[in-house]
Scaffold this motif. Structure first.
Motif, PDB file in Angstrom:
ATOM      1  N   GLU A  79      19.733  -4.683 -41.270  1.00 43.50           N
ATOM      2  CA  GLU A  79      19.751  -3.222 -41.278  1.00 43.50           C
ATOM      3  C   GLU A  79      20.240  -2.703 -42.631  1.00 43.50           C
ATOM      4  O   GLU A  79      21.309  -3.105 -43.106  1.00 43.50           O
ATOM      5  N   PRO A  80      19.472  -1.834 -43.289  1.00 39.66           N
ATOM      6  CA  PRO A  80      19.923  -1.292 -44.568  1.00 39.66           C
ATOM      7  C   PRO A  80      21.016  -0.241 -44.365  1.00 39.66           C
ATOM      8  O   PRO A  80      21.124   0.362 -43.291  1.00 39.66           O
ATOM      9  N   VAL A  81      21.812  -0.036 -45.409  1.00 38.85           N
ATOM     10  CA  VAL A  81      22.861   0.984 -45.347  1.00 38.85           C
ATOM     11  C   VAL A  81      22.234   2.360 -45.148  1.00 38.85           C
ATOM     12  O   VAL A  81      22.761   3.206 -44.421  1.00 38.85           O
ATOM     13  N   SER A  82      21.091   2.589 -45.805  1.00 42.10           N
ATOM     14  CA  SER A  82      20.331   3.824 -45.638  1.00 42.10           C
ATOM     15  C   SER A  82      18.875   3.475 -45.925  1.00 42.10           C
ATOM     16  O   SER A  82      18.546   2.335 -46.255  1.00 42.10           O
ATOM     17  N   PHE A  83      17.996   4.474 -45.815  1.00 42.36           N
ATOM     18  CA  PHE A  83      16.590   4.229 -46.127  1.00 42.36           C
ATOM     19  C   PHE A  83      16.236   4.700 -47.531  1.00 42.36           C
ATOM     20  O   PHE A  83      15.070   4.916 -47.837  1.00 42.36           O
ATOM     21  N   ARG A  84      17.247   4.814 -48.380  1.00 41.03           N
ATOM     22  CA  ARG A  84      16.972   5.055 -49.793  1.00 41.03           C
ATOM     23  C   ARG A  84      16.355   3.811 -50.404  1.00 41.03           C
ATOM     24  O   ARG A  84      16.541   2.695 -49.912  1.00 41.03           O
ATOM     25  N   ALA A  85      15.651   3.995 -51.508  1.00 45.71           N
ATOM     26  CA  ALA A  85      14.904   2.902 -52.120  1.00 45.71           C
ATOM     27  C   ALA A  85      15.795   1.706 -52.449  1.00 45.71           C
ATOM     28  O   ALA A  85      15.457   0.558 -52.135  1.00 45.71           O
ATOM     29  N   ASP A  86      16.950   1.945 -53.064  1.00 43.51           N
ATOM     30  CA  ASP A  86      17.814   0.847 -53.472  1.00 43.51           C
ATOM     31  C   ASP A  86      18.302   0.036 -52.278  1.00 43.51           C
ATOM     32  O   ASP A  86      18.372  -1.202 -52.342  1.00 43.51           O
ATOM     33  N   ASP A  87      18.638   0.716 -51.199  1.00 48.35           N
ATOM     34  CA  ASP A  87      19.168   0.017 -50.028  1.00 48.35           C
ATOM     35  C   ASP A  87      18.083  -0.781 -49.310  1.00 48.35           C
ATOM     36  O   ASP A  87      18.319  -1.916 -48.856  1.00 48.35           O
ATOM     37  N   LEU A  88      16.890  -0.193 -49.176  1.00 50.26           N
ATOM     38  CA  LEU A  88      15.777  -0.935 -48.572  1.00 50.26           C
ATOM     39  C   LEU A  88      15.413  -2.148 -49.417  1.00 50.26           C
ATOM     40  O   LEU A  88      15.203  -3.249 -48.902  1.00 50.26           O
ATOM     41  N   THR A  89      15.340  -1.948 -50.727  1.00 47.08           N
ATOM     42  CA  THR A  89      14.987  -3.038 -51.625  1.00 47.08           C
ATOM     43  C   THR A  89      16.004  -4.168 -51.550  1.00 47.08           C
ATOM     44  O   THR A  89      15.637  -5.350 -51.562  1.00 47.08           O
ATOM     45  N   ALA A  90      17.279  -3.831 -51.461  1.00 49.90           N
ATOM     46  CA  ALA A  90      18.321  -4.856 -51.391  1.00 49.90           C
ATOM     47  C   ALA A  90      18.110  -5.768 -50.199  1.00 49.90           C
ATOM     48  O   ALA A  90      18.217  -7.011 -50.311  1.00 49.90           O
TER      49      ALA A  90
ATOM     50  N   LEU B 161       8.037   0.571 -37.443  1.00 54.40           N
ATOM     51  CA  LEU B 161       8.740  -0.692 -37.240  1.00 54.40           C
ATOM     52  C   LEU B 161      10.234  -0.518 -37.512  1.00 54.40           C
ATOM     53  O   LEU B 161      11.083  -1.049 -36.788  1.00 54.40           O
ATOM     54  N   LEU B 162      10.567   0.235 -38.556  1.00 50.39           N
ATOM     55  CA  LEU B 162      11.971   0.484 -38.863  1.00 50.39           C
ATOM     56  C   LEU B 162      12.617   1.337 -37.776  1.00 50.39           C
ATOM     57  O   LEU B 162      13.776   1.104 -37.396  1.00 50.39           O
ATOM     58  N   ALA B 163      11.884   2.324 -37.262  1.00 55.54           N
ATOM     59  CA  ALA B 163      12.416   3.141 -36.171  1.00 55.54           C
ATOM     60  C   ALA B 163      12.616   2.305 -34.916  1.00 55.54           C
ATOM     61  O   ALA B 163      13.633   2.417 -34.219  1.00 55.54           O
TER      62      ALA B 163
ATOM     63  N   GLN C   6       5.362  -8.389 -47.241  1.00 51.10           N
ATOM     64  CA  GLN C   6       6.104  -7.146 -47.082  1.00 51.10           C
ATOM     65  C   GLN C   6       6.334  -6.829 -45.599  1.00 51.10           C
ATOM     66  O   GLN C   6       7.423  -6.402 -45.204  1.00 51.10           O
ATOM     67  N   LEU C   7       5.317  -7.045 -44.768  1.00 49.60           N
ATOM     68  CA  LEU C   7       5.486  -6.828 -43.330  1.00 49.60           C
ATOM     69  C   LEU C   7       6.535  -7.781 -42.768  1.00 49.60           C
ATOM     70  O   LEU C   7       7.348  -7.393 -41.919  1.00 49.60           O
ATOM     71  N   MET C   8       6.519  -9.037 -43.232  1.00 48.89           N
ATOM     72  CA  MET C   8       7.525  -9.996 -42.775  1.00 48.89           C
ATOM     73  C   MET C   8       8.922  -9.546 -43.185  1.00 48.89           C
ATOM     74  O   MET C   8       9.874  -9.631 -42.403  1.00 48.89           O
ATOM     75  N   ALA C   9       9.060  -9.055 -44.422  1.00 43.62           N
ATOM     76  CA  ALA C   9      10.369  -8.620 -44.891  1.00 43.62           C
ATOM     77  C   ALA C   9      10.905  -7.466 -44.045  1.00 43.62           C
ATOM     78  O   ALA C   9      12.086  -7.445 -43.674  1.00 43.62           O
ATOM     79  N   LEU C  10      10.062  -6.503 -43.716  1.00 40.14           N
ATOM     80  CA  LEU C  10      10.500  -5.372 -42.895  1.00 40.14           C
ATOM     81  C   LEU C  10      10.810  -5.800 -41.462  1.00 40.14           C
ATOM     82  O   LEU C  10      11.685  -5.245 -40.809  1.00 40.14           O
ATOM     83  N   THR C  11      10.087  -6.799 -40.968  1.00 37.62           N
ATOM     84  CA  THR C  11      10.323  -7.299 -39.615  1.00 37.62           C
ATOM     85  C   THR C  11      11.643  -8.045 -39.509  1.00 37.62           C
ATOM     86  O   THR C  11      12.356  -7.938 -38.505  1.00 37.62           O
TER      87      THR C  11
END
Length: 520
Positions: free
Chosen positions: A285-296, A221-223, A276-281
């Motif tokens: 766009e995160p700055v990167s796919f590091r944990a902190d950026d995705l979580t933000a 989904l992110l890709a 969680q699926l809704m949040a990713l949908t």
């Protein structure tokens, strides 16, 4: 062969892995010396998912030779009996071919500790076993503790680990705890559980498993969103009419009555998987796919969720009744073994949520889940608005629906795009819905790893992007708690026949908005 340090990747513990080059992300991520202790190792999750996943990781060369696996359970087993138990379940369910040399290497590091969660002597034996693995297997003090146990056992196990000295590591080593859902049953209990676990483990060492986030399709989904120029410009309220996120199961409670009754579909599935699926949908766009950026980005999205003003009109719940699942006649929920005949626990839940951001203002998100439904399917359907002008005769487009992008999470992983196309033949213009399909199984020769393989490896690597944080868990409960409190005033859920798609009030919920549920 010796390689220079410029061509190797080193872990925080100082162990150098010559197979990991940070300049080449295609190379496999291989865990350093470590072990896993599984509490509740004889349970369904361990037998069906965890043990096969650990073997498959070893078989793929992603676990080091210096790896240990310790089972902790009440069974009065010898170490050999436990090894036989592990082998039986691995052979029955492993995804990769069973190889004797892989098994022998893994089996040499298998240990078993018999005891109860409230027995300090059992944890003293566990501490001795872990120290033995450090000496004999070279696990170097790096140990993960997997709590495959009911949530009520989390605090007692955590305190026992603290009391016997296993929760804290020596300098240069690590200790991590893996916690299965549900993390609490409401906001207050989640905060209390987090307080107890955080007193024992450093918050950065706590990994809350949501196995849906380890699925290849969820990551795809992110890709889909961020690696392609064609989707992101239309991924907003200007073009999207609504979004439907569905997790349907064709099974009943099947042996989970003790856990499920009193929990229900919304707490079991919506609070974690679907939000969680809704949040990713819907996230930016995160700055990167590091944990902190995705979580933000996920945290910002969940913070912007707004509940419907009229919960009676925009939520629905049901309870499956007797019916037919395929060619088999099945019992209703209240007739299942171990279920209170007066239970008001819902086996179906549907809710509407809105997101107060510039991107999604005015776009409803419909989340639904249930047991004993028409088929097993999990999908995210982004349904688009109709074209503002159709220069065709009305008869030419009567079979034309709305465009949609459907991300199929399971079981047939892939993406379907639905759009209108001209029906061939004839002299008149007739437009009808067609689908363009991408399937993982047909497009890639590599088999997709199980979600637990990815997530267990991420824990051992200390890589947390796919694990919900404390803040995400709390925001999810803030969304669900008012709905649960409202439902508690209503009494019995509406019955629906097994093998159908849920109660009538769920269809009425969408009909009030001029929409209808997709038929997966």
């Amino acid at each position: 062969m010796t390689q220079s340090t410029n061509n190797t990747a080193s872990t925080a513990e100082g162990w150098t892995n010559p197979l990991r080059d940070p300049r080449d992300l295609r190379l496999p991520r291989i865990a350093g010396p470590c072990s896993i202790v599984i509490f509740g190792v004889t349970g369904d999750l361990s037998r069906k998912k965890l043990l096969p996943a650990i073997y498959d990781l070893a078989n793929r060369g992603l676990l080091p030779p210096s790896f240990g696996l310790t089972g902790f359970a009440r069974r009065d087993w010898s170490e050999d009996q436990f090894k036989a138990f592990v082998r039986e379940n691995v052979e029955a369910r492993c995804r990769t071919p069973f190889r004797e040399n892989t098994w022998k290497q893994l089996a040499d590091g298998i240990r078993f500790v018999q005891g109860a969660f409230d027995d300090p002597q059992a944890f003293a034996r566990l501490s001795d076993t872990v120290s033995e693995l450090d000496r004999e297997r070279g696990t170097r003090g790096n140990h993960a503790f997997y709590m495959s146990v009911p949530p009520r056992a989390f605090p007692v196990v955590s305190r026992q680990l603290a009391d016997c000295g296993l929760a804290r590591s020596a300098e240069g080593a690590w200790r991590r705890v893996i916690i299965e859902k549900p993390f609490g049953h409401d906001l207050q209990s989640a905060k209390e559980l987090d307080r107890v676990v955080s007193e024992v483990f450093d918050p950065s060492s706590v990994f809350r498993i949501d196995h849906y986030l380890g699925k290849e399709t969820v990551q795809n989904l992110l890709a889909l969103r961020f690696a392609n120029a064609m989707y992101e410009p239309i991924w907003n309220a200007n073009y999207v009419d609504h979004v439907q996120i569905t997790m349907a199961e064709d099974i009943g409670v099947a042996g989970r009555a003790g856990y499920y009754d009193g929990i229900g579909a919304a707490r079991d599935v919506i609070q974690n998987h679907l939000l969680q699926l809704m949040a990713l949908t819907a996230m930016e766009e995160p700055v990167s796919f590091r944990a902190d950026d995705l979580t933000a980005e996920k945290t910002k999205l969940l913070s912007a969720v707004r509940l419907p003003r009229d919960l009676a009109a925009h939520t629905a719940r049901g309870q499956y009744a007797a019916g037919w699942q395929g060619s088999h006649e099945v019992a209703g929920y209240l007739d299942e073994k171990g279920i209170d005949p007066n239970s008001t626990t819902e086996t179906y839940a549907a809710i509407r949520l809105d997101i107060d951001t510039r991107r999604w203002a005015g776009v409803p998100f419909y989340l639904r889940c249930g047991k004993r439904l028409g088929k097993r399917v999990t999908e995210i359907a982004v349904v688009f608005k109709r074209a503002p002008h159709l220069p065709f005769e009305s008869t030419a487009t009567r079979e034309l629906g709305k465009n949609a992008i459907v991300i199929r999470v399971q079981p047939d992983e892939g993406v379907t795009i639905r759009f209108g196309a001209k029906v061939p033949g004839g002299t008149s213009m007739e437009v009808r819905d067609v689908s363009m399909d991408f399937s993982y199984g047909q497009s890639f020769t590599e088999s997709s790893p199980e979600a637990y393989e990815r997530l267990i490896l991420d824990v051992l690597l200390g890589d947390p992007p796919l694990f919900p944080t404390t803040r995400e868990v709390e925001l999810s409960w803030k969304i669900l708690d008012p709905i649960e409190q409202f439902w508690a005033t209503l009494g019995q859920p509406q019955p629906y026949r097994s093998g159908t798609w849920g109660p009538a009030e769920a269809d009425e919920m969408l009909a009030r908005d001029g929409r209808q549920w997709r038929m997966p």
